[in-house]
Design an enzyme around this catalytic site. Structure first.
Site, PDB file in Angstrom:
ATOM      1  N   GLY A   1       0.842  -1.197   0.000  1.00  0.00           N
ATOM      2  CA  GLY A   1       0.000   0.000   0.000  1.00  0.00           C
ATOM      3  C   GLY A   1       0.869   1.236   0.000  1.00  0.00           C
ATOM      4  N   GLU A   2       0.344   2.316   0.559  1.00  0.00           N
ATOM      5  CA  GLU A   2       1.065   3.593   0.677  1.00  0.00           C
ATOM      6  C   GLU A   2       1.308   4.268  -0.677  1.00  0.00           C
ATOM      7  OE1 GLU A   2       4.805   3.066   2.676  1.00  0.00           O
ATOM      8  OE2 GLU A   2       3.920   2.026   4.398  1.00  0.00           O
ATOM      9  N   GLY A   3       0.824   3.696  -1.763  1.00  0.00           N
ATOM     10  CA  GLY A   3       1.170   4.199  -3.083  1.00  0.00           C
ATOM     11  C   GLY A   3       2.514   3.685  -3.565  1.00  0.00           C
TER      12      GLY A   3
END
Length: 343
Positions: free
Chosen positions: A303-305
């Site tokens: 996640g987190e980009g």
């Protein structure tokens, strides 16, 4: 005051989408055909340059201002034991982002991008969607509006990411609502064991049954089963389309967040690419439903980009080749011979 005051207002914004600029895309394709390489030999890199140009509306395209937006939200459904981590980890990770200690901070630097992290009412989790809608209409619209208004109009590329303990459960439930099949999109998320995965699937099935009357509509489904960070990514992706900004979507949660756009309008994600396919089980299934092919497959599931941030480097490589390579004429290299049979 939120940009969107009603679901109907939001629905109208989704129905009013600008088209790509095919003229500049054709110009890019024309230059590609003259570069010192066999036609098509750079594969998807050639397509990506034309895609950037088409949605930026300029030739050559540019990647001078790359914005990575990471939205963070908390989920009441974590009370059902669907995550391996407690809900307070969301705020702790937001603090880690601010201290530049997370993976996305390092990847942002390498991608030559700007990172903004936006926590959304972390002290007030969404409601447990096994008991009622995750968000009331006003809460949902406020989160969508926050995402929409966070997008700078001057950006050349927008990267969408998220942080939120419990949000793979929300993403799986929303995907199930949009495309059917119940809990088939559920995976281990942050690392739940077999018992935790069974709880997660049971929770999703119960939620889909409870909200069966609402989930026929993609926007009502997003409010009933999503989260603030998912709603914000929806809004940001919509804003990017309205502002002629191409988008890189991250993994499973980010893709689920914007999937209602495509459920509402078939071409609504044409300005977006998926940066990578997550190792989270449901992502491949969701991409298949959306008809989208990711740029990378690295086994990531952070996640987190993070996966989309890595994909920014692929776009930079594509653009560097397009703008930096010489044409056959410039390099005084003989172009391929055309036989009578080919002519």
């Amino acid at each position: 005051m939120p940009k969107f005051s009603s679901i109907d207002d939001l629905r109208a914004a989704v129905s009013d989408l600008p088209a790509a600029n095919h003229e500049v895309a054709d110009q890019v394709a024309g230059r590609e055909a003259q570069l010192t390489k066999p036609p098509g030999s750079l594969g998807r890199l050639e397509d990506l340059t034309a895609w950037l140009a088409a949605w930026q509306g300029q030739n050559p395209p540019r990647l001078e201002v790359v914005e990575i937006l990471v939205f963070a939200g908390n989920h009441g459904v974590t009370a059902q034991g669907v995550s391996a981590y407690p809900a307070e980890v969301t705020a702790q990770m937001v603090a880690n982002f601010a201290a530049e200690g997370a993976a996305i901070n390092q990847l942002t630097r390498e991608a030559k991008a700007n990172l903004r992290v936006m926590p959304l009412s972390l002290d007030t989790p969404t409601a447990d969607f096994t008991e009622g809608p995750a968000m009331a209409e006003a809460e949902f619209l406020e989160a969508v509006s926050a995402g929409y208004e966070a997008v700078p109009a001057a950006a050349d590329l927008l990267v969408l990411g998220e942080m939120g303990i419990g949000n793979t459960t929300a993403a799986a439930a929303l995907s199930g609502a949009l495309f059917g099949g119940g809990a088939r999109f559920a995976g281990t998320g942050t690392g739940v064991d077999d018992a935790g995965l069974k709880r997660k699937r049971d929770v999703i099935e119960r939620a889909l049954q409870r909200h069966s009357g609402a989930i026929a509509d993609p926007l009502h489904a997003a409010a009933a089963l999503g989260g603030r960070e998912l709603a914000a990514m929806f809004g940001a992706c919509l804003a990017a389309r309205h502002n002629a900004i191409p988008v890189l979507i991250d993994g499973f949660v980010s893709t689920a967040a914007v999937a209602p756009l495509k459920a509402l309008r078939a071409d609504a994600l044409d300005h977006a690419h998926v940066g990578h396919v997550s190792a989270e089980a449901g992502h491949c299934l969701l991409l298949r439903e959306l008809g989208m092919t990711p740029l990378l497959d690295l086994g990531m599931r952070l996640g987190e980009g993070s996966g989309a941030a890595v994909a920014v480097l692929v776009l930079r490589a594509a653009l560097a080749c397009h703008t930096g390579m010489a044409t056959f004429e410039e390099a005084q290299v003989s172009d391929k011979q055309v036989s009578d049979k080919d002519a």
